[in-house]
Every structure is written in C-alpha cells, then in structure tokens.
Scaffold this active site. Structure first.
Site, PDB file in Angstrom:
ATOM      1  N   GLY A  14      37.187  33.753  26.804  1.00  0.00           N
ATOM      2  CA  GLY A  14      38.602  34.001  26.497  1.00  0.00           C
ATOM      3  C   GLY A  14      39.503  33.372  27.548  1.00  0.00           C
ATOM      4  N   MET A  15      39.127  33.538  28.804  1.00  0.00           N
ATOM      5  CA  MET A  15      39.912  32.952  29.904  1.00  0.00           C
ATOM      6  C   MET A  15      39.968  31.433  29.758  1.00  0.00           C
ATOM      7  SD  MET A  15      41.254  35.028  32.118  1.00  0.00           S
ATOM      8  CE  MET A  15      41.096  36.558  33.062  1.00  0.00           C
ATOM      9  N   ASP A  71      40.082  39.862  34.203  1.00  0.00           N
ATOM     10  CA  ASP A  71      40.455  41.058  33.440  1.00  0.00           C
ATOM     11  C   ASP A  71      39.454  42.148  33.815  1.00  0.00           C
ATOM     12  OD1 ASP A  71      38.157  40.568  31.978  1.00  0.00           O
ATOM     13  OD2 ASP A  71      39.137  40.451  30.029  1.00  0.00           O
ATOM     14  N   HIS A  72      39.508  43.281  33.100  1.00  0.00           N
ATOM     15  CA  HIS A  72      38.617  44.401  33.433  1.00  0.00           C
ATOM     16  C   HIS A  72      37.144  44.030  33.274  1.00  0.00           C
ATOM     17  CE1 HIS A  72      40.110  44.440  29.322  1.00  0.00           C
ATOM     18  NE2 HIS A  72      38.958  44.992  28.949  1.00  0.00           N
ATOM     19  N   HIS A 105      32.449  14.809  36.679  1.00  0.00           N
ATOM     20  CA  HIS A 105      32.781  14.044  35.472  1.00  0.00           C
ATOM     21  C   HIS A 105      34.085  14.467  34.819  1.00  0.00           C
ATOM     22  CE1 HIS A 105      28.348  12.643  34.668  1.00  0.00           C
ATOM     23  NE2 HIS A 105      28.783  12.336  35.874  1.00  0.00           N
ATOM     24  N   CYS A 112      36.324  36.829  33.127  1.00  0.00           N
ATOM     25  CA  CYS A 112      36.480  37.897  32.134  1.00  0.00           C
ATOM     26  C   CYS A 112      35.070  38.326  31.739  1.00  0.00           C
ATOM     27  CB  CYS A 112      37.342  37.453  30.955  1.00  0.00           C
ATOM     28  SG  CYS A 112      36.696  36.078  29.979  1.00  0.00           S
ATOM     29  N   GLY A 113      34.921  38.999  30.607  1.00  0.00           N
ATOM     30  CA  GLY A 113      33.591  39.477  30.238  1.00  0.00           C
ATOM     31  C   GLY A 113      32.618  38.324  30.016  1.00  0.00           C
ATOM     32  N   THR A 114      33.078  37.323  29.274  1.00  0.00           N
ATOM     33  CA  THR A 114      32.221  36.171  28.962  1.00  0.00           C
ATOM     34  C   THR A 114      32.656  34.891  29.670  1.00  0.00           C
ATOM     35  OG1 THR A 114      33.670  35.626  27.122  1.00  0.00           O
ATOM     36  CG2 THR A 114      31.749  37.022  26.621  1.00  0.00           C
ATOM     37  N   GLY A 115      33.868  34.852  30.139  1.00  0.00           N
ATOM     38  CA  GLY A 115      34.461  33.613  30.669  1.00  0.00           C
ATOM     39  C   GLY A 115      35.118  32.802  29.562  1.00  0.00           C
ATOM     40  N   HIS A 124      34.995   7.755  34.305  1.00  0.00           N
ATOM     41  CA  HIS A 124      35.489   9.033  33.771  1.00  0.00           C
ATOM     42  C   HIS A 124      37.009   9.083  33.666  1.00  0.00           C
ATOM     43  CE1 HIS A 124      31.425  10.406  33.987  1.00  0.00           C
ATOM     44  NE2 HIS A 124      31.364  10.068  35.257  1.00  0.00           N
TER      45      HIS A 124
END
Ligand code: RB5
Length: 144
Positions: A68-69, A7-8, A96, A63-66, A131
C-alpha cells in the site's frame, strides 16, 4: 537525511529499522505513526514530499505488506519506490532503478532481514549508463 514513516502494520518494524539507523549513525526524521491506527496514504505523502523537495535524500516506508505504501508513493511525481523483501532487490533497485523510497512489510519480514535490506538500499549508488534512458521513459509515464 532519511525520511521514515509507517502505519500500524509497520510500526514494530519501523522501530527496529530506526534502532539500526541510530547504530549506523544515519540521521532520520520520523513522520509517524506512533503505533495508532492510521491510513498509510497519509504517511506515505509526508515522507515522499520530503524526498521530492530535497529535504531528505531517501525515504523508508513500512506498512503491513509494504505494498500500500509503495502504491501511494509511486503516485507522487519524482518518487521511485520499491517494495523489497530481499537484499538482492534492495541493491539492484538502487543500481538500476535509482529508487529513492524503500518500502517493506512489517507483517512479511523480520527485523534482521529488514536491516540488511536497509543497508543495501543506503549503501549502493545508481549505476547510470544504460539505465538513464529507461528512467527518462519512466519519468514520462508520470501523470498518464
Ligand atoms: C493495514 O491493516 C494494512 O492494510 C496496511 O498496513 C498495508 O499492509 C497495506 O498495504
């Protein structure tokens, strides 16, 4: 083939990651955005669909923080998305968790670290073994 999108909030970092992928000779398809304001769920779904249907091997979402995505990606059956801000996590989420989508925050980490994270994500394989049963249990959570 890698599916990539942002995103932006993640646009500048996505461009840096794409330069790195080109340098490494890794092929990718870009699902936007081009810097304009977009809602991250709209991009997450485009990238994840390509991973789930097998057209792309893995996805990268910025995205800004990762966060939301990653929240959106993990709602899609078959997606195991991990937000990574360090190389150790990027390596072990492959070994894992068999993560198939990497999420990063363009407002959190710089381009140098992001490219190292991408390197770990793309160059480590799932270990299997103990795993596998855990991933089966994870799969059973889908739709709950
Ligand atoms: C967009 O301003 C921002 O909310 C988004 O990029 C992301 O950080 C959401 O998790």
């Amino acid at each position: 083939m890698i599916a990539i999108g942002c995103d932006h909030g993640g646009y500048d970092l996505k461009l840096a990651v794409e330069s790195y992928l080109k340098e490494q000779g890794v092929e990718y398809v870009d699902f936007g955005c081009d810097g304009e304001k977009v809602d991250y769920p709209d991009i997450a779904v485009k990238v994840c669909e390509k991973v789930v249907n097998g057209e792309c091997d893995k996805g990268i979402l910025v995205c800004g923080t990762g966060i939301g995505m990653s929240m959106c990606a993990n709602k899609i059956n078959g997606i195991r998305a991990a937000v990574c801000g360090d190389t150790f996590s990027a390596k072990y989420t492959r070994l894992h968790n068999n993560a198939n989508v990497l999420c990063m925050g363009g407002r959190v980490i710089g381009a140098g670290l992001a490219c190292e994270i991408v390197h770990e994500f793309l160059n480590n394989e799932f270990e299997g073994g103990r795993h596998i049963a855990r991933l089966d249990k994870m799969k059973n959570l889908e739709g709950k």
